[in-house]
Design a protein around this motif. Structure first.
Motif, PDB file in Angstrom:
ATOM      1  N   ASN A  80      81.931  57.771  37.655  1.00 19.55           N
ATOM      2  CA  ASN A  80      81.143  57.194  38.548  1.00 19.55           C
ATOM      3  C   ASN A  80      79.859  57.115  38.092  1.00 19.55           C
ATOM      4  O   ASN A  80      79.043  56.567  39.029  1.00 19.55           O
ATOM      5  CB  ASN A  80      81.138  58.090  39.913  1.00 19.55           C
ATOM      6  CG  ASN A  80      82.636  57.887  40.692  1.00 19.55           C
ATOM      7  OD1 ASN A  80      83.432  57.035  40.575  1.00 19.55           O
ATOM      8  ND2 ASN A  80      82.979  59.289  40.989  1.00 19.55           N
ATOM      9  N   LYS A  82      76.365  55.617  36.683  1.00 16.47           N
ATOM     10  CA  LYS A  82      75.921  53.788  36.499  1.00 16.47           C
ATOM     11  C   LYS A  82      75.704  53.930  34.866  1.00 16.47           C
ATOM     12  O   LYS A  82      75.273  54.790  34.147  1.00 16.47           O
ATOM     13  CB  LYS A  82      74.746  53.814  37.203  1.00 16.47           C
ATOM     14  CG  LYS A  82      74.922  54.193  38.628  1.00 16.47           C
ATOM     15  CD  LYS A  82      73.612  53.914  39.432  1.00 16.47           C
ATOM     16  CE  LYS A  82      73.970  53.890  41.005  1.00 16.47           C
ATOM     17  NZ  LYS A  82      74.775  52.880  41.548  1.00 16.47           N
ATOM     18  N   PRO A  83      75.577  52.828  34.371  1.00 13.72           N
ATOM     19  CA  PRO A  83      75.169  52.508  32.816  1.00 13.72           C
ATOM     20  C   PRO A  83      73.528  52.775  32.811  1.00 13.72           C
ATOM     21  O   PRO A  83      72.815  52.319  33.848  1.00 13.72           O
ATOM     22  CB  PRO A  83      75.455  50.877  32.784  1.00 13.72           C
ATOM     23  CG  PRO A  83      75.517  50.375  34.334  1.00 13.72           C
ATOM     24  CD  PRO A  83      75.855  51.491  35.087  1.00 13.72           C
ATOM     25  N   ASP A  84      73.268  53.526  31.675  1.00 18.42           N
ATOM     26  CA  ASP A  84      72.008  53.826  31.585  1.00 18.42           C
ATOM     27  C   ASP A  84      70.850  52.447  31.213  1.00 18.42           C
ATOM     28  O   ASP A  84      71.383  51.655  30.702  1.00 18.42           O
ATOM     29  CB  ASP A  84      71.732  54.708  30.279  1.00 18.42           C
ATOM     30  CG  ASP A  84      71.914  55.917  30.647  1.00 18.42           C
ATOM     31  OD1 ASP A  84      72.500  56.357  31.819  1.00 18.42           O
ATOM     32  OD2 ASP A  84      72.078  56.950  29.592  1.00 18.42           O
ATOM     33  N   ASN A 112      68.077  48.357  36.075  1.00 20.32           N
ATOM     34  CA  ASN A 112      69.014  47.567  37.110  1.00 20.32           C
ATOM     35  C   ASN A 112      68.267  46.094  36.666  1.00 20.32           C
ATOM     36  O   ASN A 112      67.226  45.672  35.874  1.00 20.32           O
ATOM     37  CB  ASN A 112      68.714  47.997  38.447  1.00 20.32           C
ATOM     38  CG  ASN A 112      67.407  47.842  39.203  1.00 20.32           C
ATOM     39  OD1 ASN A 112      66.429  47.257  38.717  1.00 20.32           O
ATOM     40  ND2 ASN A 112      67.358  48.105  40.515  1.00 20.32           N
ATOM     41  N   THR A 131      68.231  53.918  35.332  1.00 21.45           N
ATOM     42  CA  THR A 131      69.262  55.043  35.302  1.00 21.45           C
ATOM     43  C   THR A 131      69.471  55.807  33.901  1.00 21.45           C
ATOM     44  O   THR A 131      69.140  55.192  32.889  1.00 21.45           O
ATOM     45  CB  THR A 131      70.498  54.543  35.300  1.00 21.45           C
ATOM     46  OG1 THR A 131      70.749  53.626  36.533  1.00 21.45           O
ATOM     47  CG2 THR A 131      71.617  55.514  35.304  1.00 21.45           C
ATOM     48  N   GLY A 161      73.188  58.552  33.284  1.00 26.25           N
ATOM     49  CA  GLY A 161      74.113  58.406  34.368  1.00 26.25           C
ATOM     50  C   GLY A 161      73.659  58.446  36.079  1.00 26.25           C
ATOM     51  O   GLY A 161      74.521  58.120  36.908  1.00 26.25           O
ATOM     52  N   GLN A 162      72.290  58.736  36.119  1.00 24.29           N
ATOM     53  CA  GLN A 162      71.637  58.899  37.339  1.00 24.29           C
ATOM     54  C   GLN A 162      70.279  58.178  37.500  1.00 24.29           C
ATOM     55  O   GLN A 162      69.741  58.058  36.730  1.00 24.29           O
ATOM     56  CB  GLN A 162      71.802  60.362  37.678  1.00 24.29           C
ATOM     57  CG  GLN A 162      72.861  61.087  37.586  1.00 24.29           C
ATOM     58  CD  GLN A 162      73.667  60.873  38.955  1.00 24.29           C
ATOM     59  OE1 GLN A 162      73.137  60.457  40.018  1.00 24.29           O
ATOM     60  NE2 GLN A 162      75.105  60.861  38.548  1.00 24.29           N
ATOM     61  N   LEU A 163      70.102  57.545  38.668  1.00 32.12           N
ATOM     62  CA  LEU A 163      68.718  57.076  38.867  1.00 32.12           C
ATOM     63  C   LEU A 163      67.792  58.066  38.765  1.00 32.12           C
ATOM     64  O   LEU A 163      67.826  59.324  39.261  1.00 32.12           O
ATOM     65  CB  LEU A 163      68.955  56.412  40.399  1.00 32.12           C
ATOM     66  CG  LEU A 163      69.567  55.341  40.332  1.00 32.12           C
ATOM     67  CD1 LEU A 163      69.857  54.646  41.908  1.00 32.12           C
ATOM     68  CD2 LEU A 163      69.157  54.132  39.457  1.00 32.12           C
TER      69      LEU A 163
END
Length: 493
Positions: free
Chosen positions: A165, A167-169, A172, A179, A182-184
């Motif tokens: 699950n 997110k792409p580094d 945005n 990110t 994998g996390q904001l």
């Protein structure tokens, strides 16, 4: 801690995944261990804050005349169980703001001289615990442990269950969130060679001055990058050190376009008078540049600033008072005090001055006015000495101070600070006749001379005398009949 999960159904795994994601997204003050460091979330300025933005780039600097409001600054709050990261070290690879423009009209009065009397930037009040890139490259709200690496083959999900699950580094689409792993991220982060700050909702902070997670304050511009050198904000300009990124206070520094500016104790760019390295300077209210070789109205007088920008000459704005016009032929001390007080915009009634001091034939100049200020004959000089005058009038004239013993340098400093000096001397400025004992006011200085304002004058009310003449007479004059203290003077400040 690693949690082993026996998969009973796809629904169970999806449920746990959603719970974990929800907890990560809403952890306001919880820190997640990534070694020994943790990130504290920052608080932004309220929506109704009056913030002045630059043009499309944070360094398209446009001068703003209004003053900044320190109330616009907000601090980062700390949770009671949080630990604060070690400060970050300014590294030489950090990217400065792309500075290509200048404050309007700087070319009209560019300060070309090589300023040798003023020190270059020295970030005072910057208790700089420096930036450490290791502490800001990671979002401390996210665990670096990957629990899936410890799963047993027997508990792997089937092909119908999502296993990633993250997110792409990277940034945005609208460049407002970032990110990593994998996390904001939140807090101050080193991205692409410069620094950015993200609030507790992972949004990029722009045009704000904020308490990083380790306690220092930094400015972030309208593109979100950490600010360096001259930066507009909240109606004025500030300067941020290009190595530590901290605000520079009480220093004279060179801008990114080459001209020099003074920044005060509150970090704001200085206009008007400023004290620096033991001298007074004046900075043009329109260009912010140091004034040299020119006269300027400094509020309490007209001052000349030399080639280095230091105040040289000063003529104080004042009102002349006559002791004769006030029917006090012996009242030169009080009339001279009236002249000195007028520089500060104050007025004192001459009769009230002597009634407060006290006068009479039974007094001495050490404890009041000997004689009668309204007139009368005596073989002794009728006067009051500076110490007694300052003591007796302390409750009536705020800031009055005995300046007995002052030399030329002390008097010049008082004048440059906007204070006239009441001085005990001789009406003819010689010592041939000690009966000519007299008190006057010094209201100006220029080119080795003092401007004297004489309350007893009939025609020549004011004139210039050499400072050496003043010093000699002031130190050696004697009032007949009294053992007169040397170099008597007083000042109101």
């Amino acid at each position: 801690m690693i949690i082993s999960i026996s998969i009973r159904s796809c629904i169970t795994i999806l449920f746990l995944t959603l719970i974990g994601a929800n907890l990560a997204a809403n952890a306001d003050s919880t820190t997640t261990d990534t070694g020994n460091n943790s990130v504290q979330n920052t608080q932004t300025v309220p929506n109704n804050q009056d913030i002045t933005s630059a043009d499309a780039d944070q360094n398209n600097v446009t001068p703003i005349s209004s003053k900044a409001d320190d109330k616009n600054q907000t601090e980062t709050t700390k949770g009671t169980d949080e630990t604060v990261n070690e400060p970050i070290n300014g590294d030489n690879n950090a990217v400065e703001s792309n500075s290509t423009t200048t404050i309007d009209d700087v070319s009209s009065k560019s300060d070309k001289d090589d300023v040798t009397t003023i020190a270059q930037a020295d970030s005072n009040n910057q208790n700089s615990t420096s930036l450490n890139t290791d502490n800001i490259n990671k979002d401390k709200n996210v665990s670096t442990e990957t629990s899936t690496n410890n799963y047993d083959d027997s508990v792997k999900s089937d092909s119908s269950t999502p296993t990633d699950n993250a997110k792409p580094d990277g940034w945005n689409a609208d460049h407002t969130q970032y990110t990593q792993d994998g996390q904001l991220v939140t807090g101050v982060q080193n991205i692409d060679g410069t620094y950015y700050d993200f609030d507790e909702n992972h949004n990029l902070i722009k045009n704000n001055y904020v308490q990083s997670q380790w306690g220092d304050w930094y400015m972030f511009g309208d593109n979100g990058q950490i600010a360096t050198k001259v930066t507009p904000w909240a109606g004025t300009y500030y300067y941020f050190d290009p190595l530590t990124y901290l605000r520079v206070d009480n220093n004279y520094v060179q801008s990114q376009w080459g001209t020099w500016y003074m920044f005060g104790n509150d970090g704001r760019i200085v206009v008007g008078l400023a004290d620096w390295t033991g001298a007074k300077y004046y900075f043009d209210p329109s260009t912010y540049l140091k004034v040299t070789n020119a006269w300027e109205n400094v509020g309490y007088g007209s001052a000349y600033f030399d080639g280095n920008g230091q105040m040289d000459s000063i003529n104080l704005f004042h009102q002349w008072y006559s002791q004769l016009n006030q029917a006090m032929p012996e009242g030169c001390e009080g009339a001279s005090l009236q002249i000195a007080a007028s520089v500060l915009g104050r007025y004192y009634n001459l009769a009230d001055i002597y009634n407060t001091i006290g006068y009479g034939w039974n007094l001495t100049p050490y404890n009041g006015f000997y004689g009668n200020p309204w007139g009368g004959s005596s073989y002794k000089v009728q006067t009051v000495f500076a110490s007694a005058m300052a003591n007796k009038l302390a409750g009536m004239v705020s800031g009055i101070q005995d300046l007995t013993g002052a030399g030329v340098g002390t008097v010049i400093d008082e004048l440059r600070n906007g204070h006239a000096v009441v001085t005990w001397a001789n009406i003819d400025w010689n010592l041939y006749n000690q009966n000519d004992f007299h008190v006057m006011s010094i209201v100006g200085y220029s080119n080795g001379q003092f401007l004297i304002s004489d309350p007893y004058a009939y025609s020549q009310k004011e004139y210039w005398i050499p400072t050496s003449t003043w010093a000699y007479v002031n130190a050696n004059t004697q009032a007949v009949g009294w053992n007169t203290p040397r170099s008597m003077n007083l000042v109101i400040n």
